[in-house]
Design an enzyme around this catalytic site. Structure first.
Site, PDB file in Angstrom:
ATOM      1  N   VAL A   1       2.065   6.692   4.562  1.00 38.07           N
ATOM      2  CA  VAL A   1       0.847   6.221   5.436  1.00 38.07           C
ATOM      3  C   VAL A   1       0.135   5.750   5.624  1.00 38.07           C
ATOM      4  CG1 VAL A   1      -0.713   8.097   7.051  1.00 38.07           C
ATOM      5  CG2 VAL A   1       0.920   9.099   6.118  1.00 38.07           C
TER       6      VAL A   1
ATOM      7  N   GLY B   1       1.256   3.636  -3.123  1.00 38.30           N
ATOM      8  CA  GLY B   1       0.759   4.695  -3.550  1.00 38.30           C
ATOM      9  C   GLY B   1       0.530   5.602  -2.324  1.00 38.30           C
ATOM     10  N   HIS B   2       0.530   5.339  -1.225  1.00 36.03           N
ATOM     11  CA  HIS B   2      -0.246   5.967  -0.308  1.00 36.03           C
ATOM     12  C   HIS B   2       0.730   6.474   1.089  1.00 36.03           C
ATOM     13  CE1 HIS B   2      -3.105   6.535   3.145  1.00 36.03           C
ATOM     14  NE2 HIS B   2      -4.173   6.816   2.683  1.00 36.03           N
ATOM     15  N   PHE B   3       1.377   6.805   0.899  1.00 34.88           N
ATOM     16  CA  PHE B   3       1.968   8.343  -0.607  1.00 34.88           C
ATOM     17  C   PHE B   3       3.354   8.072  -0.390  1.00 34.88           C
ATOM     18  CE2 PHE B   3      -1.277   9.760   1.940  1.00 34.88           C
ATOM     19  CZ  PHE B   3      -2.409  10.150   1.115  1.00 34.88           C
TER      20      PHE B   3
ATOM     21  N   GLN C   1       0.390  -1.153   0.175  1.00 35.62           N
ATOM     22  CA  GLN C   1       0.156  -0.112   0.179  1.00 35.62           C
ATOM     23  C   GLN C   1       0.911   1.135  -0.072  1.00 35.62           C
ATOM     24  OE1 GLN C   1      -0.730  -2.236   2.128  1.00 35.62           O
ATOM     25  NE2 GLN C   1       0.052  -1.421   4.784  1.00 35.62           N
TER      26      GLN C   1
END
EC number: 4.2.1.59
Length: 150
Positions: A60, A53-55, A50
């Site tokens: 986070v 893309g986050h971030f 994750q």
């Protein structure tokens, strides 16, 4: 009187939960009491998918995954309290109320997930849950889950 803690390692967790990488979010259970509470650990690693893309510039851990970790902890507590699932049963995350996110969770953090059994009615169990990092609450919520055949 002894206060020995009941624990579960990853093999015992995988016997009860159907989730697998990258969606198994409980690494270890550090204490539980049937029909009362369960405390578990989620180690947050920068290598988790994750974070691409986050971030990318400021990773986070997604809040919805904190809630999912709480839901997985409720499943473990329910199965240890009321029996393991059969081959044709799943434990569904039914609802969340009052979710509050107080601080971001970042790679390197160790979340302690604490869930408490509140009540059960017609196959739907209610729990309160908190996630903590370094003893500080980062998320809290009320969760409901339902055990159903498929």
């Amino acid at each position: 009187m002894t206060t020995e803690k009941k624990t579960m390692n990853i093999s015992e967790i995988q016997e009860l939960l159907p989730h697998r990488y990258p969606f198994l979010l409980i690494d270890r259970v550090i204490d539980f009491q049937e029909a009362k509470y369960l405390h578990a650990i989620k180690n947050v690693s920068v290598n988790e998918p994750q974070f691409t893309g986050h971030f990318p510039q400021l990773p986070v851990f997604p809040g919805v995954l904190i809630l999912e970790a709480m839901a997985q902890a409720t499943g473990l507590l329910a199965f240890k309290s009321f029996g393991a699932p059969t081959e044709n049963e799943l434990y569904y995350f039914a609802s969340v109320d009052g979710a509050k996110f107080r601080k971001p969770v970042v790679p390197g953090d160790q979340m302690v997930i604490e869930v408490e059994f509140l009540k059960e009615r017609r196959g739907i169990a209610a729990f309160s849950g908190v996630a903590k990092v370094d003893g500080e609450v980062v998320c809290s919520a009320e969760l409901k889950c339902a055990r159903r055949e498929f």
